[in-house]
Design a protein around this motif. Structure first.
Motif, short mmCIF file in Angstrom:
data_model
loop_
_atom_site.label_atom_id
_atom_site.label_comp_id
_atom_site.label_asym_id
_atom_site.label_seq_id
_atom_site.Cartn_x
_atom_site.Cartn_y
_atom_site.Cartn_z
N GLU A 153 0.68 -1.58 -0.48
CA GLU A 153 -0.10 -0.14 0.14
C GLU A 153 0.54 1.37 0.07
OE1 GLU A 153 -0.97 -2.36 2.88
OE2 GLU A 153 -1.27 -3.62 0.99
N LYS A 154 1.90 0.87 0.53
CA LYS A 154 2.88 2.63 0.77
C LYS A 154 3.70 2.49 -0.33
CE LYS A 154 1.79 4.12 4.72
NZ LYS A 154 1.68 4.11 6.41
N GLY A 155 3.76 0.86 -1.79
CA GLY A 155 4.76 0.80 -2.19
C GLY A 155 5.47 0.83 -3.07
N ALA A 303 17.28 -16.29 -0.94
CA ALA A 303 18.48 -15.16 -1.90
C ALA A 303 17.19 -14.36 -2.29
CB ALA A 303 19.67 -14.29 -1.82
N GLY A 304 16.16 -15.27 -2.43
CA GLY A 304 14.83 -14.49 -3.33
C GLY A 304 14.32 -13.47 -2.05
N GLY A 305 14.15 -13.41 -0.99
CA GLY A 305 13.82 -12.34 -0.29
C GLY A 305 14.62 -11.14 -0.48
N ILE A 306 16.30 -11.34 -0.24
CA ILE A 306 16.48 -9.80 -1.07
C ILE A 306 16.62 -9.44 -2.56
CG2 ILE A 306 18.75 -10.99 -1.26
CD1 ILE A 306 20.02 -8.57 0.72
N ILE A 307 16.47 -10.68 -3.28
CA ILE A 307 15.85 -9.78 -4.69
C ILE A 307 15.14 -9.16 -4.88
CG2 ILE A 307 15.68 -11.20 -7.02
CD1 ILE A 307 17.38 -13.61 -5.74
N ASN A 308 13.66 -9.33 -3.69
CA ASN A 308 12.61 -8.92 -3.77
C ASN A 308 12.52 -7.66 -3.31
OD1 ASN A 308 9.93 -9.17 -4.17
ND2 ASN A 308 9.21 -9.54 -2.27
N VAL A 309 13.64 -7.42 -1.73
CA VAL A 309 13.66 -6.03 -1.43
C VAL A 309 14.62 -5.14 -2.60
CG1 VAL A 309 13.38 -6.42 0.84
CG2 VAL A 309 15.74 -6.71 0.45
N TYR A 310 15.58 -5.97 -2.78
CA TYR A 310 16.28 -5.34 -4.28
C TYR A 310 15.63 -4.50 -5.15
CZ TYR A 310 20.40 -4.78 -6.78
OH TYR A 310 21.33 -3.80 -8.04
N ALA A 311 14.03 -4.85 -6.14
CA ALA A 311 13.54 -4.27 -6.74
C ALA A 311 12.98 -3.38 -6.52
CB ALA A 311 11.67 -5.34 -6.61
N GLU A 312 12.62 -2.64 -4.76
CA GLU A 312 12.13 -0.98 -4.17
C GLU A 312 13.60 -0.14 -3.92
OE1 GLU A 312 10.50 -1.11 -0.18
OE2 GLU A 312 10.10 -3.52 -0.62
N VAL A 314 15.54 -0.48 -7.24
CA VAL A 314 16.55 -0.03 -8.28
C VAL A 314 14.74 0.12 -9.52
CG1 VAL A 314 18.63 -1.13 -8.39
CG2 VAL A 314 16.77 -2.51 -9.28
N GLY A 315 14.28 -0.11 -8.61
CA GLY A 315 12.82 -0.07 -8.90
C GLY A 315 11.96 -1.32 -9.96
N TYR A 316 12.33 -2.26 -9.58
CA TYR A 316 11.92 -3.18 -11.19
C TYR A 316 10.84 -3.82 -10.63
CZ TYR A 316 15.09 -6.93 -8.76
OH TYR A 316 15.74 -7.72 -7.90
N ASP A 317 9.91 -4.80 -11.62
CA ASP A 317 8.69 -5.31 -10.42
C ASP A 317 9.16 -7.03 -10.52
OD1 ASP A 317 9.41 -6.23 -13.31
OD2 ASP A 317 7.75 -5.95 -14.24
N THR A 318 7.54 -6.81 -10.38
CA THR A 318 7.78 -8.42 -9.10
C THR A 318 8.04 -9.46 -10.81
OG1 THR A 318 5.70 -7.64 -8.30
CG2 THR A 318 6.14 -10.02 -8.40
N ALA A 319 7.85 -9.75 -11.75
CA ALA A 319 8.25 -10.60 -12.77
C ALA A 319 10.20 -10.45 -13.44
CB ALA A 319 8.14 -9.43 -14.43
#
Ligand code: NAD
Length: 367
Positions: A153-155, A303-312, A314-319
């Motif tokens: 909700e907060k982006g 490491a999936g968890g850190i890959i997921n937060v890294y998205a925030e 560098v701005g890449y998406d879930t895919a």
């Protein structure tokens, strides 16, 4: 364990910070204290060669400051290698807050901690860990931009556990490919220890892939729930380490591969989400290698968890996060090859490959 010095006259015998084994060339350690909120925290920044040091904040009721310091140093160093081996442009860091998260945590304390994070101007980026929540990260976000894992909700990217589970599944499949000649899990017997946030989703992936899954957990209600949901068997024996399975997947707590358990393990593959699965990486890593049990290094496959937060950051998406997580499969295979070629444990191979990436970047940076 660190050497405990109990009398003042013995204090000179060790260097309390730089002399610790886990210190391991940390760049910076920040002690944070606030009398009004009762905050006592330590931020460890191990290495920033590849990028800002990212790692979660753990709130734990440590029995001593020694224990807290040792924990933050060990965890922060681990983050350096996790990000490096995963190919992320991140360094390694971690923070600990001393106290019982259920009793001592207050909004004011978390805000104060956020202000300390902010004072580091982005050298350290925090995230959720044991004892902290997405709501805490949202609160920290009010005082600093240097936080990840905030709510959708907060982006933010929200709960990382499903992505972690997907990465573990990829690492487990790669290990099966290497050990059994195929990554087809149809009919493979897998024991999942711990069916929490990560374990449950992993069970879902495994059952969909046709594996025969047995689950174990200290939470009886969850066992019944997850068992019924995915048609997984509930372990009923008296010694799960000697269970007759092909793959053992530790997804509860660390150090389950230790002097007491290692000689009982019948599984030919160990691949799970828990951090620090080997009680002693050198000793137990070597014994597993000699016994022909293939160990998928925890810090890579979870490491999936850190890959997921890294998205925030560098701005890449879930895919894209899922694509990068899927690549854990290839990296795991590379590590097994590297280990075989160099006659070393898979754990050591992963560490060496991570260190090589850091060394190369350091050379480039100094040109
Ligand atoms: P969780 O707390 O949701 O689940 C842990 C489960 O293990 C719970 O169901 C708990 O009852 C069970 N458990 C605890 N002690 C046990 C024991 N002695 N025997 C059997 N079961 C036991 O945690 P999680 O988020 O699913 O994470 C699981 C592991 O993976 C942890 O070690 C965590 O540090 C690691 N990890 C998690 C993530 C993530 O994204 N959540 C990322 C990297 C690593």
């Amino acid at each position: 364990m660190i050497t405990e010095i109990t009398t003042a006259k013995d204090l000179h015998k060790i260097d309390p910070v730089f002399g610790q084994v886990s210190f391991d060339n940390h760049e910076q350690i920040v002690f944070c204290h606030d009398k009004d909120t009762g905050l006592k925290a330590i931020i460890g920044i191990h290495n920033t060669v590849l990028g800002p040091a990212l790692g979660g904040t753990r709130m734990w009721n440590y029995t001593s400051e020694w224990e807290a310091l040792n924990d933050v140093l060990r965890l922060s160093r681990g983050m350096t290698y996790k990000s490096a081996i995963t190919g992320l442009n991140l360094g390694g860091g971690k923070a600990v807050i001393m106290g019982d998260s259920k009793i001592d945590k207050t909004p004011e304390m978390i805000t104060k901690f956020g202000e300390y994070v902010n004072s580091l101007s982005g050298r350290y980026i925090t995230a959720e860990d044991v004892g902290t929540t997405t709501a805490d990260m949202d609160r920290i976000r009010e005082v600093t931009p240097h936080v990840t894992g905030i709510s959708v909700e907060k982006g933010g990217s929200g709960n990382p556990s499903p992505v972690t589970a997907y990465g573990v599944f990829m690492g487990l499949k790669a290990a099966a490919k290497y050990q059994f000649g195929t990554d087809n899990l149809q009919g493979k017997k897998v024991l999942v220890q711990g069916i929490g946030h990560v374990g449950e989703t992993l069970v879902e992936h495994l059952t969909k892939a046709g594996a025969i899954v047995t689950i174990t957990d200290i939470n009886e209600a969850r066992l019944q729930e997850v068992g019924a949901k995915f048609g997984a068997k509930i372990y009923t024996g008296s010694d799960l380490y000697s269970a007759d399975v092909d793959i053992y997947s530790p997804c509860a707590l660390g150090a389950t591969i230790n002097d007491d358990t290692i000689n009982k393990i019948k599984a030919k593959v160990i691949a799970g989400a828990a951090n620090n699965q080997l009680a002693n990486e050198q000793v137990h890593g070597k014994i597993l290698m000699e016994k022909g049990i293939l160990y998928a290094p925890d810090f890579l496959i979870n490491a999936g968890g850190i890959i997921n937060v890294y998205a925030e950051i560098v701005g890449y998406d879930t895919a894209e996060a899922l694509r990068r997580t899927e690549n854990i499969y290839n990296t795991t295979l590379e590590i097994f090859d590297f280990a075989k070629k160099n006659n070393m444990t898979t754990y050591q191979a992963a560490l060496n490959m991570a260190q090589n990436r850091i060394d190369e970047r350091k050379k480039e940076n100094s040109k």
